[in-house]
Design a protein around this motif. Sequence first.
Motif, short mmCIF file in Angstrom:
data_model
loop_
_atom_site.label_atom_id
_atom_site.label_comp_id
_atom_site.label_asym_id
_atom_site.label_seq_id
_atom_site.Cartn_x
_atom_site.Cartn_y
_atom_site.Cartn_z
N LYS A 156 29.18 32.67 37.43
CA LYS A 156 28.57 32.59 36.10
C LYS A 156 29.56 32.00 35.10
O LYS A 156 29.20 31.15 34.28
CB LYS A 156 28.13 33.98 35.67
CG LYS A 156 27.46 34.04 34.33
CD LYS A 156 27.04 35.46 34.00
CE LYS A 156 26.43 35.56 32.63
NZ LYS A 156 26.06 36.95 32.30
N GLN A 158 32.13 30.00 35.77
CA GLN A 158 32.32 28.58 36.08
C GLN A 158 31.16 27.75 35.53
O GLN A 158 31.37 26.68 34.96
CB GLN A 158 32.44 28.37 37.58
CG GLN A 158 33.71 28.88 38.17
CD GLN A 158 33.68 28.84 39.70
OE1 GLN A 158 32.71 28.40 40.31
NE2 GLN A 158 34.76 29.33 40.31
N ARG A 159 29.94 28.24 35.71
CA ARG A 159 28.77 27.51 35.20
C ARG A 159 28.80 27.43 33.68
O ARG A 159 28.48 26.39 33.10
CB ARG A 159 27.48 28.18 35.67
CG ARG A 159 27.19 27.96 37.12
CD ARG A 159 25.89 28.62 37.52
NE ARG A 159 25.63 28.42 38.92
CZ ARG A 159 24.83 29.17 39.65
NH1 ARG A 159 24.21 30.19 39.09
NH2 ARG A 159 24.64 28.92 40.91
N HIS A 160 29.19 28.52 33.05
CA HIS A 160 29.27 28.53 31.59
C HIS A 160 30.31 27.53 31.10
O HIS A 160 30.06 26.77 30.16
CB HIS A 160 29.58 29.94 31.09
CG HIS A 160 29.74 30.02 29.60
ND1 HIS A 160 28.68 29.96 28.74
CD2 HIS A 160 30.85 30.13 28.83
CE1 HIS A 160 29.11 30.04 27.50
NE2 HIS A 160 30.44 30.13 27.52
N ARG A 162 31.43 24.89 32.65
CA ARG A 162 30.95 23.54 32.93
C ARG A 162 29.92 23.12 31.88
O ARG A 162 29.92 21.99 31.40
CB ARG A 162 30.37 23.45 34.34
CG ARG A 162 30.12 22.04 34.80
CD ARG A 162 29.79 21.92 36.28
NE ARG A 162 28.69 22.76 36.66
CZ ARG A 162 28.72 23.66 37.64
NH1 ARG A 162 29.82 23.86 38.32
NH2 ARG A 162 27.66 24.38 37.94
N ALA A 163 29.05 24.05 31.50
CA ALA A 163 28.04 23.74 30.48
C ALA A 163 28.70 23.52 29.12
O ALA A 163 28.24 22.69 28.34
CB ALA A 163 27.01 24.87 30.40
#
Length: 186
Positions: A156, A158-160, A162-163
Amino acid sequence: YEICLSDWSSDVCSSDLGATTMFHAFDNAGPDRQISRPEWMALLARAPQDLLDGALLVHMGMPPLWLRKPETGLMMVQGRAGGTGERFNLGEITVTRCALRLAADAPVGVAWVLGRSHRQAQMAAVADALLQDPAQRERLEAQLLMPVRQYLQDLKTQRHERAQTTKVDFLTVAREAGGDDEGDEA
């Protein structure tokens, strides 16, 4: 959006479950709160294969008693705008499910996982069966569920991150654009 998963035998929507239960409690065990079966099954469904193998390899000595061997099929994913609008089909996803017992008198372990991995479904069902035994639960909580929670939290994060790299501050863009216009007029 509200997400619904439909197949030939069930229709489960996020509105049928409390939002806190579905999106918060599965990943965040509170202090001194015993995890419930729906919570650990949600974690096991998203557990990576290597974490399942590492924690459960010692229990794979004897073949399980299959109630339903792993089988792969499709489920329809549905959405509902605002949680109150009409449902619409988003598309289909591939899932694998199975049910087993580790011994004739043992609890039934059940698993549904995204994708086509029969091994992952089997290992998640083994974990479900073992977690129903109070003598195994504390050990598996530490060796399997806590690492899965950490893995999901890291994913989560990492995705945040990246976003966040694609984030645009429109107020700054407007100021910069406005500054160029003022220079052209002078």
